[in-house]
Design an enzyme around this catalytic site. Structure first.
Site, short mmCIF file in Angstrom:
data_model
loop_
_atom_site.label_atom_id
_atom_site.label_comp_id
_atom_site.label_asym_id
_atom_site.label_seq_id
_atom_site.Cartn_x
_atom_site.Cartn_y
_atom_site.Cartn_z
N CYS A 1 13.28 12.00 6.31
CA CYS A 1 13.34 11.67 7.75
C CYS A 1 14.76 11.82 8.26
CB CYS A 1 12.75 10.30 8.03
SG CYS A 1 13.20 9.07 6.85
N GLU B 1 9.12 16.80 15.10
CA GLU B 1 9.48 16.76 13.68
C GLU B 1 8.55 17.66 12.88
OE1 GLU B 1 8.83 13.13 11.31
OE2 GLU B 1 10.91 13.36 10.68
N GLN C 1 0.61 19.62 4.67
CA GLN C 1 2.00 19.71 5.13
C GLN C 1 2.46 21.17 5.17
OE1 GLN C 1 4.07 17.15 6.34
NE2 GLN C 1 5.26 18.94 6.96
N GLY D 1 6.62 5.87 8.05
CA GLY D 1 5.62 6.93 8.10
C GLY D 1 5.66 7.63 9.45
N SER D 2 4.51 8.09 9.88
CA SER D 2 4.48 8.90 11.11
C SER D 2 4.53 8.02 12.36
CB SER D 2 3.19 9.73 11.14
OG SER D 2 2.07 8.87 11.21
N GLY E 1 2.75 4.42 13.12
CA GLY E 1 3.70 3.37 13.52
C GLY E 1 3.25 2.67 14.80
N GLU F 1 9.93 2.52 10.57
CA GLU F 1 10.80 3.69 10.42
C GLU F 1 9.91 4.90 10.56
OE1 GLU F 1 13.91 3.80 10.45
OE2 GLU F 1 14.43 1.73 9.94
N LYS G 1 0.83 -1.20 0.00
CA LYS G 1 0.00 0.00 0.00
C LYS G 1 0.87 1.26 0.00
CE LYS G 1 -1.81 3.09 2.73
NZ LYS G 1 -2.04 4.12 1.73
#
Ligand code: ADP
Length: 477
Positions: free
Chosen positions: A280, A379, A327, A224-225, A229, A246, A171
């Protein structure tokens, strides 16, 4: 406009298309891409499960040939796919072509790894018994990827999954289905048997959630975020499956008094602002000792003035647009937060208009920031970095490590002693000396510590730790 469909059980399926919008020019639709339902996702998982027994026993030459053919086609089409990538994600064309080449290198590397599958043979502790240790594929792998590397991240998850004999339900992020569709199409035509790779484009809350809820995935690899996660982790514990995460970063770059100023400024400009800061591994905390602080800020500010923010496809653009409206709102909110917290806006901070409507933001540099401010702890994922002034190396190291994250960390110094000490004592998964914190190789491990990552490393031969399970077999001689 052609509808790009999902690939489920070897068939292209799906009717409802979602528009893929170009962030450099929001009037432009890059393509129409199908959006899968939860039921489609279940069908894809069932197809991958059905394909697993045969694929897990497939010959290494077959796997090698398919992965190599895929690498060759991606490389041959690097300009075309790179252009698609730049249009759907907004990174500059040279960055996008570079990322496409990277994807080809990754498929090529794992084509080679398929020929290097190995185990160990040991004598038993007991007489006349031999012990074999082998690695086996784990089953159906769910792959969930983010929007910031639309082809490299899918490649570094799909290639090892297939190389080691797993089947896949993949996905991609909703914002960037184009490159993922291209990979699925190439792998399909390269001869991958039906159901071995299933592409399910669609919403995280629908497709992603259906993957998390499935008892039939043996593993999920996710980038992803942090929030998503955590959901991957919780659902994986419940289903007793492997998972690899990650997530975010708040990567420090330390600049010491003895640094080569040009090297330090270039590393900070690159890792803070290239790819619109949407990596990242980007450096968002520039931790600078007193003796070089003012010179560094002045030189970096001058460098930022030379960076052209414009359409990703325009020759001469250094920084493309932010990926989307949401974003951009996050980035500008954090710029406001930085100002309110008392950091000094040394450069940028404003959205900018270009010929076409797009999400353009100036590279933004704060100075006089502290490590306790939200702009230093959370972040942002945009072209925003802060300079934190420190008195010496010891304080710099302490500040660098004082973060919930631990993906990448950099130091600019000409001191072997400090470089060596930093490599040893940085609490990050990757350490860069006189280099940007972003920009990694494809054949060595990638990953972080603390809240940045969970599970074993990605990329290189270390990828086998996630994508295989070890078996120990004893035989009486
Ligand atoms: P970002 O904020 O960078 O988009 P996300 O974690 O939301 O980060 O997205 C990363 C990937 O996770 C995307 O492919 C997204 O669709 C997917 N995702 C989002 N929500 C969920 C969820 N509830 N379950 C599974 N996957 C999800």
């Amino acid at each position: 406009m052609t509808l790009h469909q999902n690939l489920i059980a070897g068939e292209w399926v799906g009717t409802n298309g979602v528009e893929n919008i170009n962030p450099s020019n929001t009037k432009e639709v890059v393509g129409l891409y199908a959006s899968a339902s939860a039921d489609d996702t279940k069908t894809a998982i069932a197809a991958a499960k059905a394909a697993f027994p045969a694929w897990s026993r497939s010959g290494i030459l077959e796997r090698h040939a398919i992965l190599k053919k895929t690498a060759d086609e991606i490389l041959a089409r690097k300009d075309e796919i790179g252009t698609l990538l730049a249009r759907e994600e907004g990174k500059t064309l040279p960055e996008a072509i570079g990322e496409t080449i990277r994807a080809a290198q990754i498929f090529d590397f794992f084509a080679g790894e398929a020929l290097r599958l190995a185990g160990e043979v040991l004598p038993s502790a007991r007489p006349n018994i031999g012990v074999e240790i082998t690695r086996e594929p784990i089953g159906v792998i769910g792959i969930i990827t983010p929007w910031n590397f639309p082809i490299a991240i899918p490649a570094w998850k799909i290639a090892p999954a297939l190389c080691y004999g797993n089947t896949v339900v993949f996905k991609p992020a909703e914002l960037v289905p184009g490159c993922s569709w291209a990979i699925a199409d190439i792998l399909n035509r390269a001869g991958l048997p039906k159901g071995v790779l299933n592409l399910v484009m669609g919403k995280g809350s629908v497709v992603g959630q259906a993957m998390l809820d499935s008892p039939d995935l043996a593993g999920i690899t996710f980038t992803g975020s942090t929030g998503t996660g955590k959901r991957v982790a919780a659902s994986s514990i419940e289903h007793n499956r492997k998972f690899q995460l990650e997530m975010g970063g708040k990567n420090p770059m330390v600049v010491l008094d003895d640094a080569d100023l040009t090297v330090a400024v270039e590393a900070a400009a690159n890792s803070g602002f290239f790819s619109t800061g949407q990596r990242c591994t980007a450096s968002s905390r520039l931790i600078v000792t007193e003796g070089i602080h003012d010179k560094f800020v002045a030189a970096l500010t001058e460098r930022l003035k030379t960076l052209v923010v414009d359409d990703a496809l325009k020759p001469g653009t250094h920084i493309g647009p932010v990926v989307d409206e949401r974003q951009l709102a996050t980035d500008t909110d954090y710029i406001d937060i930085g100002r309110q917290e008392g950091a000094k806006l040394a450069f940028g901070g404003e959205t900018i208009a270009r010929d076409n409507p797009g999400f353009y933001l100036q590279p933004t540099l704060f100075t006089e920031a502290t490590n306790q401010m939200r702009i230093s702890r959370e972040e942002i994922f945009g072209p925003v970095a802060s300079v934190i002034r420190v008195k010496d190396y010891d304080e710099a190291l302490a500040v660098a490590n004082d973060t919930p994250f631990g993906l990448s960390a950099g130091i600019a110094t000409t001191s072997l002693k400090h470089a060596t000490h930093f490599k040893r004592n940085s609490e990050a998964g990757m350490v860069m000396v006189n280099l940007p914190t972003a920009g990694v190789d494809f054949h060595v491990p990638f990953g972080g510590r603390k809240a940045s990552s969970f599970g074993s490393r990605e990329q290189g031969k270390y990828a086998n730790e996630f994508f295989t399970v070890v078996k120990t077999a004893y035989t009486l001689a």
